[in-house]
Write a protein that holds these residues in place. Structure first.
Motif, PDB file in Angstrom:
ATOM      1  N   TRP A 294      26.055  28.774  48.365  1.00  0.00           N
ATOM      2  CA  TRP A 294      27.418  29.223  48.634  1.00  0.00           C
ATOM      3  C   TRP A 294      27.995  29.675  47.309  1.00  0.00           C
ATOM      4  O   TRP A 294      27.830  28.988  46.284  1.00  0.00           O
ATOM      5  N   ALA A 295      28.662  30.844  47.286  1.00  0.00           N
ATOM      6  CA  ALA A 295      29.032  31.433  46.001  1.00  0.00           C
ATOM      7  C   ALA A 295      30.268  32.307  46.130  1.00  0.00           C
ATOM      8  O   ALA A 295      30.633  32.767  47.212  1.00  0.00           O
ATOM      9  N   ILE A 296      30.891  32.561  44.965  1.00  0.00           N
ATOM     10  CA  ILE A 296      32.030  33.468  44.845  1.00  0.00           C
ATOM     11  C   ILE A 296      31.652  34.576  43.876  1.00  0.00           C
ATOM     12  O   ILE A 296      31.187  34.312  42.760  1.00  0.00           O
ATOM     13  N   GLY A 297      31.846  35.848  44.292  1.00  0.00           N
ATOM     14  CA  GLY A 297      31.583  36.991  43.427  1.00  0.00           C
ATOM     15  C   GLY A 297      32.703  37.187  42.422  1.00  0.00           C
ATOM     16  O   GLY A 297      33.883  37.131  42.791  1.00  0.00           O
ATOM     17  N   ILE A 302      32.629  45.794  40.056  1.00  0.00           N
ATOM     18  CA  ILE A 302      31.999  46.221  41.305  1.00  0.00           C
ATOM     19  C   ILE A 302      33.066  46.174  42.379  1.00  0.00           C
ATOM     20  O   ILE A 302      33.484  45.104  42.823  1.00  0.00           O
ATOM     21  N   LYS A 303      33.511  47.346  42.804  1.00  0.00           N
ATOM     22  CA  LYS A 303      34.646  47.443  43.713  1.00  0.00           C
ATOM     23  C   LYS A 303      34.265  47.962  45.095  1.00  0.00           C
ATOM     24  O   LYS A 303      35.095  47.983  45.993  1.00  0.00           O
ATOM     25  N   TYR A 311      24.120  44.097  43.542  1.00  0.00           N
ATOM     26  CA  TYR A 311      25.494  44.419  43.175  1.00  0.00           C
ATOM     27  C   TYR A 311      26.497  43.813  44.156  1.00  0.00           C
ATOM     28  O   TYR A 311      27.524  43.259  43.753  1.00  0.00           O
ATOM     29  N   ASP A 312      26.204  43.909  45.443  1.00  0.00           N
ATOM     30  CA  ASP A 312      27.206  43.601  46.454  1.00  0.00           C
ATOM     31  C   ASP A 312      27.601  42.128  46.470  1.00  0.00           C
ATOM     32  O   ASP A 312      28.762  41.797  46.727  1.00  0.00           O
ATOM     33  N   GLU A 313      26.656  41.219  46.200  1.00  0.00           N
ATOM     34  CA  GLU A 313      27.013  39.802  46.210  1.00  0.00           C
ATOM     35  C   GLU A 313      27.927  39.430  45.040  1.00  0.00           C
ATOM     36  O   GLU A 313      28.530  38.365  45.042  1.00  0.00           O
ATOM     37  N   LYS A 314      28.052  40.332  44.051  1.00  0.00           N
ATOM     38  CA  LYS A 314      28.895  40.063  42.889  1.00  0.00           C
ATOM     39  C   LYS A 314      30.297  40.681  43.026  1.00  0.00           C
ATOM     40  O   LYS A 314      31.123  40.523  42.120  1.00  0.00           O
ATOM     41  N   ILE A 315      30.557  41.412  44.111  1.00  0.00           N
ATOM     42  CA  ILE A 315      31.844  42.095  44.252  1.00  0.00           C
ATOM     43  C   ILE A 315      32.991  41.117  44.020  1.00  0.00           C
ATOM     44  O   ILE A 315      33.085  40.078  44.684  1.00  0.00           O
ATOM     45  N   GLY A 316      33.849  41.424  43.060  1.00  0.00           N
ATOM     46  CA  GLY A 316      34.998  40.570  42.798  1.00  0.00           C
ATOM     47  C   GLY A 316      35.902  40.491  44.013  1.00  0.00           C
ATOM     48  O   GLY A 316      36.299  41.513  44.563  1.00  0.00           O
TER      49      GLY A 316
END
Length: 367
Positions: A294-297, A302-303, A311-316
């Motif tokens: 379970w994680a928060i980007g 990355i918008k 890239y997508d799992e890191k989207i702020g």
């Protein structure tokens, strides 16, 4: 003329992400389209005193194997693959593709068979990653097929890739060190906490993080980096989540996925597109219906959604969770042949509470 940002990315991967030391055996797995980056990485490894071994692939080899191999051949583990994951000091993966849907027509049961055969080897890889005996990092080289997936021109996609990795910066290593410092504040705040409650338009969930550690992803493994992640207590997840973006795996795009959890297990899963494939993955083994992550980007460079999980799992402003194998370094005991990420947008009408404190709201940290 060579793009100087390629050399900068090689510097990040070799000198920062895996910190190559004299005598290190460094295996570099690369798609043939990523040759410019492979060449730059190899030069950098040699300069650091390491011993590089390059392993090349293309988009068709996996399809040929899955379509043409019998069951015994699918289950066979190459001694080279085993040696790499058991003995290499460092691993660098340079991804690219000329066909993002090369495996979309392959029988998912054959993919499942191949994955199950590699479950033990995957465990070795994750354990060595956890104890630090295998340093690894993965990235993607900008190529036309990935640009098309992201709905960008190649020039635009190159700018995106080098911006999100800080390869366009004068001192990219310092930029990633600053990411570490910023994110470590939240990791320390979460240390010793017990319970997470997620509320919003796309999720109503609870999960336990008792005895679990959060990991600061700041460029040591994924490039680009930008997330805080943990492995929740296996039987603690309850509730419902709807994922905002398609989940892509093995060339298949699964859309409008919803999970319903009871005592940690996904008891119901639905999807508007490729639901049969989703269920085949969740039924791969006993651990596949439990969360391993379970994680928060946190990468606000990355918008937009690019259809690349790197890239997508890191989207702020998003959270993501992965079904299947968890992270030993976070305290997970969940074992599975798969690890598959799903992303949920949290930028509107969403809150994350930790032990009764508001930790995150509408895509922004509150502490």
């Amino acid at each position: 003329m060579a793009d100087p940002r390629v050399e900068k990315l090689a510097e990040i991967l070799v000198d920062f992400s895996i910190d190559v030391q004299p005598g290190d055996w460094v295996v570099v797995r690369s798609h043939i389209l990523a040759l410019p980056l492979l060449h730059a990485v190899t030069r950098r490894i040699l300069r650091a005193g390491g011993n590089p071994t390059a392993v090349l692939s293309d988009s068709q080899l996996g399809e040929i194997l899955l379509r043409g191999a019998n069951d015994a051949q699918l289950e066979w583990i190459s001694p080279m693959e085993r040696m790499t994951l058991e003995n290499a000091d460092a691993l660098i993966v340079l991804g690219a593709t000329d066909n993002t849907r090369a495996l979309s027509g392959v029988d998912p049961l054959r993919q499942q068979l191949q994955q199950r055969a590699r479950r033990e080897l995957m465990g070795t890889y994750m354990q060595r990653s956890a104890d630090g005996s295998l340093r690894w990092v993965g990235t993607q080289y900008p190529c036309p097929a990935l640009a098309q997936e992201a709905d960008m021109s190649l020039d635009e996609y190159e700018d995106f890739v080098y911006s999100t990795t800080f390869a366009d910066q004068t001192d990219p290593v310092q930029a990633w060190r600053e990411v570490f410092n910023r994110q470590q504040h939240w990791v320390e705040w979460l240390r010793g906490r017990q319970q997470i409650v997620i509320k919003g338009a796309n999720a109503e969930m609870t999960l336990s993080i008792a005895g679990r550690d959060f990991i600061n992803d700041y460029g040591r493994h994924n490039m680009p980096a930008g997330e805080l992640f943990t492995s929740p207590v296996e039987d603690s997840v309850n509730g419902w989540v709807r994922f905002s973006y398609p989940a892509i795996r093995e060339g298949r795009e699964v859309e409008d996925v919803e999970f319903y959890f009871e005592q940690g297990k996904i008891v119901k899963a639905t999807a508007r597109k490729n639901e049969a494939f989703l269920l085949s993955q969740l039924d791969a083994d006993a651990g596949a219906r439990f969360l391993g992550e379970w994680a928060i980007g946190t990468n606000y460079r990355i918008k937009r959604f690019t259809k690349s999980i790197l890239y997508d799992e890191k989207i702020g402003g998003t959270m993501h969770m992965a079904v299947g194998r968890g992270f030993p370094e976070a305290g997970s005991r969940n074992i599975s042949a798969i690890h598959w990420d799903f992303i949920c947008d949290m930028r509107q009408q969403s809150e994350i509470w930790v032990d009764g404190d508001l930790f995150y709201k509408n895509g922004e940290f509150q502490v």
